[in-house]
Motif scaffolding. Structure first.
Motif, PDB file in Angstrom:
ATOM      1  N   CYS A  94       0.864  -1.189   0.000  1.00 25.34           N
ATOM      2  CA  CYS A  94       0.000   0.000   0.000  1.00 25.34           C
ATOM      3  C   CYS A  94       0.898   1.236   0.000  1.00 25.34           C
ATOM      4  CB  CYS A  94      -0.874  -0.059   1.244  1.00 25.34           C
ATOM      5  SG  CYS A  94      -1.461   1.519   1.816  1.00 25.34           S
ATOM      6  N   SER A 115       0.391   4.081   1.228  1.00 24.75           N
ATOM      7  CA  SER A 115       0.406   4.757   2.517  1.00 24.75           C
ATOM      8  C   SER A 115       1.512   4.163   3.406  1.00 24.75           C
ATOM      9  CB  SER A 115      -0.974   4.595   3.172  1.00 24.75           C
ATOM     10  OG  SER A 115      -1.095   5.437   4.263  1.00 24.75           O
ATOM     11  N   CYS A 153      -5.393   0.845   9.310  1.00 19.75           N
ATOM     12  CA  CYS A 153      -4.307   1.319   8.439  1.00 19.75           C
ATOM     13  C   CYS A 153      -3.010   1.503   9.239  1.00 19.75           C
ATOM     14  CB  CYS A 153      -4.679   2.638   7.776  1.00 19.75           C
ATOM     15  SG  CYS A 153      -6.062   2.506   6.654  1.00 19.75           S
ATOM     16  N   SER A 212      -5.253   8.145   3.879  1.00 18.26           N
ATOM     17  CA  SER A 212      -5.644   6.736   3.709  1.00 18.26           C
ATOM     18  C   SER A 212      -6.763   6.652   2.677  1.00 18.26           C
ATOM     19  CB  SER A 212      -6.152   6.189   5.036  1.00 18.26           C
ATOM     20  OG  SER A 212      -7.345   6.863   5.390  1.00 18.26           O
ATOM     21  N   CYS A 213      -7.133   5.438   2.329  1.00 15.51           N
ATOM     22  CA  CYS A 213      -8.251   5.263   1.387  1.00 15.51           C
ATOM     23  C   CYS A 213      -9.488   5.976   1.921  1.00 15.51           C
ATOM     24  CB  CYS A 213      -8.565   3.780   1.215  1.00 15.51           C
ATOM     25  SG  CYS A 213      -7.242   2.866   0.414  1.00 15.51           S
ATOM     26  N   GLY A 231      -4.001   4.366  -0.458  1.00 17.65           N
ATOM     27  CA  GLY A 231      -3.636   3.067  -1.028  1.00 17.65           C
ATOM     28  C   GLY A 231      -4.376   2.727  -2.310  1.00 17.65           C
TER      29      GLY A 231
END
Ligand code: SF4
Length: 493
Positions: free
Chosen positions: A53, A55, A78, A144-145, A176
């Motif tokens: 990912c 992130s 996360c 983050s997403c 991500g």
């Protein structure tokens, strides 16, 4: 060459910026030729296991700035890998004789209701709370997403809190879901550093930036006799050090996959020249890299002396190792440029590289200079590599291939991949310090570790006897690329 635009809050993802891909099956030569011709296509998978990912990769660089605090603006899941970064941070402190402290890592804990009503207030109160608790010299926010999907205005929050607290509060956009190529997260971290922490140069220094992870300080012995001081960035640097990296005389990247964006940004924005060469792995790569370094630092004569001295020292030893490793086969899995570097090392030592599963491919780097292309260097110097697979850590493909190829040794760069070799009874070597294989000494270092690994097979043989595989006989009999749908190719570069 990509254009670095610091006015933009976000760096474009690698798929868009460089035409990078995560799916390919063929030979290394084909991949190089497609990349150079601009005809590279991504092959889509219709089945995928877990991946990395962006992130996490941004966090991996930002989390080791000594006097900064990092806030991950996302659901608490996360932040599930914080402990691994803290472990690396603590180990690195011990190696550098730094005071032992925990990483200052925080998470805003975005919950379901926040995804409806927004989490901006939560972010603001977290920033204020973090400032009160740890008094950092900068606060970096990784997105983050969830924060990206709900559209929280993280940039505005960072700007207003920066003014309020009187320290840089910097947003790093690394959601991500935006990119299949998680190394985009490195670019996002560096974009936020160059955009908000690095100051315009006041004077040139004798420092040479070294973009690396947390490897050993092998550049001290090379640069100091030449009159230069290494500046290892970003892990274990301070905010103050980062402010001045624009004053360096050059930038070295330990791996272009890691440092492509930072090297290009410092050169384009502040005129710090980047060493453009394949990384210094193997004899030919190290010769080329050193000569490029000598040119940029105006130390060509001294570098030629180093090359002669080192050839005299290492070439006879390499010949000995080649004799011992003759006929041995290897399979490799690693990130892109570091994987290419390891291929050069293995070939230099005379091992037959049966294939490689490499996590993504950048057809070009941000500097736009084909001289930096480490895979092209491998193919031109050592010949083609058959069974070259770009596979973003798809374990099911790797296990299928290993089961068919059965190399004498598997070389891995990432934890989590080694067990697949071991479960099949294949001796597997993982080396975390990316500087370990660098330069002339690196060839000898690797040779010694490979021989040790080949000499100690008992553990993996016993492990294989008592292990079960999650993959069925049916899958192991299929083509490893059954789910790689080249018929779905979309031309992206
Ligand atoms: S940012 Fe997205 S991909 Fe990354 S850990 Fe969080 S939810 Fe997963």
């Amino acid at each position: 060459m990509s254009t670095i635009n610091l006015k933009e809050t976000e760096v474009p993802v690698r798929e868009v910026r460089l035409g990078s891909i995560t799916g390919f099956e063929g030979t290394a030569d084909e991949l190089v030729r497609c990349s150079q011709a601009g005809t590279l296509k991504d092959s889509t998978r219709n089945f995928s296991q877990c991946m990395g990912c962006s992130s996490g990769n941004a966090f991996c660089q930002l989390s080791m700035i000594q006097d900064a605090a990092i806030i991950n603006h996302g659901p608490v899941g996360c932040a599930g890998d914080f402990f691994t970064f803290n472990f690396t941070y603590r180990v690195g402190q011990m190696e550098r004789n730094l005071p032992a402290v925990n990483g200052r890592y925080f998470n805003t804990n975005i919950e379901e209701k926040d995804t409806i009503f927004g989490a901006v207030e939560k972010l603001e109160s977290t920033i204020r709370g973090v400032y009160e608790r740890v008094k950092p010299n900068a606060i970096l926010i990784t997105t983050s997403c969830a924060s990206g999907i709900i559209g929280d205005d993280v940039e505005s929050v960072a700007s207003s809190l920066s003014e309020e607290l009187g320290i840089p509060v910097v947003a790093c956009f690394c959601e991500g879901f935006k990119s299949k190529i998680w190394t985009t997260g490195f670019d996002a971290a560096y974009h936020s550093i160059v955009r908000k922490l690095v100051k315009p140069p006041k004077q040139k220094t004798n420092k040479v930036n070294i973009v690396n992870f947390w490897g050993s300080h092998i550049f001290d012995d090379l640069l100091r006799p030449l009159g230069f001081e290494p500046e290892y960035i970003v892990p274990f640097s301070t905010v103050k050090q980062l402010e001045h990296i624009s004053e360096a005389v050059a930038t070295i990247q330990i791996c272009p996959t890691l440092g492509t964006y930072l090297g290009a940004a410092l050169e384009q924005v502040y005129g710090v020249p980047e060493i453009k060469s394949p990384p210094a792995y193997g004899i030919a790569g190290t010769d080329t890299w050193l000569r490029e370094l000598g040119k940029v630092l105006d130390r060509e004569k001294e570098i030629e002396e180093v090359i002669i001295k080192e050839h005299i020292r290492v070439l006879p030893k390499i010949k000995e190792y080649q004799k011992q490793l003759k006929g041995k086969t290897a399979y490799l899995t690693a990130g892109a440029a570091h994987g290419h570097a390891l291929i050069a090392l293995l070939r230099e030592l005379g091992l037959e590289v049966q294939g490689a599963a490499i996590f993504h491919h950048d057809p070009i780097y941000d500097n736009g200079d084909p001289a930096s292309d480490a895979l092209a260097h491998d193919v031109n110097t050592y010949g083609d590599i058959k069974n070259y697979n770009v596979c973003n850590k798809q374990a099911y493909e790797l296990v299928n291939i290993l089961n068919k190829v059965r190399p004498d040794i598997m070389i891995a760069r990432h934890g989590g991949m080694t067990l697949w070799g071991a479960k099949l009874g294949i001796p597997t070597l993982l080396i975390g310090d990316e500087q370990f294989g660098f330069g002339y000494q690196g060839i000898l270092n690797y040779a010694e570790r490979i021989l040790e690994t080949l000499d100690n097979k008992e553990f993996v043989i016993n492990l294989a006897k008592h292990s079960t595989m999650p993959y069925t006989k049916w899958w192991l009999e299929q083509s490893p690329f059954s789910f790689l749908r080249s018929d779905l190719d979309v031309k992206i570069y």
